[in-house]
Design an enzyme around this catalytic site. Sequence first.
Site, mmCIF file in Angstrom:
data_model
loop_
_atom_site.group_PDB
_atom_site.id
_atom_site.type_symbol
_atom_site.label_atom_id
_atom_site.label_comp_id
_atom_site.label_asym_id
_atom_site.label_seq_id
_atom_site.Cartn_x
_atom_site.Cartn_y
_atom_site.Cartn_z
ATOM 1 N N ASP A 59 82.242 53.765 69.427
ATOM 2 C CA ASP A 59 83.079 52.575 69.320
ATOM 3 C C ASP A 59 83.472 52.144 70.727
ATOM 4 O O ASP A 59 83.900 52.970 71.552
ATOM 5 C CB ASP A 59 84.335 52.874 68.489
ATOM 6 C CG ASP A 59 85.136 51.623 68.188
ATOM 7 O OD1 ASP A 59 84.872 51.008 67.139
ATOM 8 O OD2 ASP A 59 86.012 51.263 68.997
ATOM 9 N N GLU A 73 82.215 46.503 66.594
ATOM 10 C CA GLU A 73 81.843 47.200 67.821
ATOM 11 C C GLU A 73 81.463 48.655 67.581
ATOM 12 O O GLU A 73 81.359 49.440 68.527
ATOM 13 C CB GLU A 73 82.999 47.138 68.833
ATOM 14 C CG GLU A 73 84.241 47.931 68.476
ATOM 15 C CD GLU A 73 85.239 47.186 67.606
ATOM 16 O OE1 GLU A 73 86.418 47.559 67.618
ATOM 17 O OE2 GLU A 73 84.829 46.230 66.914
#
Length: 336
Positions: A209, A252
């Site tokens: 992430d 993301e």
Amino acid sequence: MGLSSTTAPSTQVFRARIARAVATCALILTLPLAVASAVEGRAPLVVVAIAVQMSLAVLALRAHRGMVVSNPAAASLALPLLALASMSIAAEGFAGIIWCFPIVVVSFLVLPTPHAAATTAVLILITVKDMVEVAGAGLTAQIVMALGATAACVALAMNVIGAQHRTLRRLATTDPLTGLRNRSELAPLTTAAVSGIREGRPSSLLVLDVDHFQRINEAHGHRVGDDVLRALARSLRDQVRDDDVIIRLDGEELAVGMLDTALPDARRRAEAIRAVVEADLAYAVAARSEVELASVTVSVGVAAAEMDDDSASWLHRADAALRTAKRAGRNRVVVG
């Protein structure tokens, strides 16, 4: 062992589905021929018709299981079909010639194109003499051209349909922003990993992430955020092995499936990925977007596959490790 080696390619699965439907229909349609031949006492034709039906039944069963049509399987169907065409012409005359057309169509729908083309060519060669005796040279020439045209049309149609299927498959499984595989590929990855465990081969999953990604979007706009994700995808492609599977999960968050990779090795590789991202990604983004970022880092969670895993449970453990990395200060690797 890569992911593609554990499951049949999508085109082969697609052809298998067609083969299953066509083989089942052909099995039903040839039944009246076998019955009629038996009633009329034409034993050789009955034997050949039964052989065709048995071959179709086996092919339908293999296709139902998603198995690729092998050379022996193709031959086991092609030979009875050729015998059926030749004996039908000899026994029924012009009516037998008509059977050549569905045989050509079934060949191209069920068999791989090279096998179907070879079957059609042999069909014409072994039946042309009987056709001349039944229909005359002029009409036989027209029949042969019609058979060739039928074969060409069906082959072209199958190629077009196959190309469209591959395009749809690619669109359905590819993330348009990064060009990575999308979340739908996590299930076959898990299946491959669990199969490997049964054979003593461990696999691991990395979930990454981008740290403070929302701040990047708020400060520089979504275009720069998209550049960050594309740069991260390129960085991962450069660092992982050819048989590793990179997936964009959501936003993301990305994942890397590492088949045949034990947890210690996966952690080492995750740390190497994290270090390269920290060192290089901000510069890669600046080179493309002309926006200078102070830094771009990732947090990484790592989890090993387990025997009873499905995609949700494997991802849950890796994601839990990722959340631990976030809570611990980000820009780090945590093993779950």
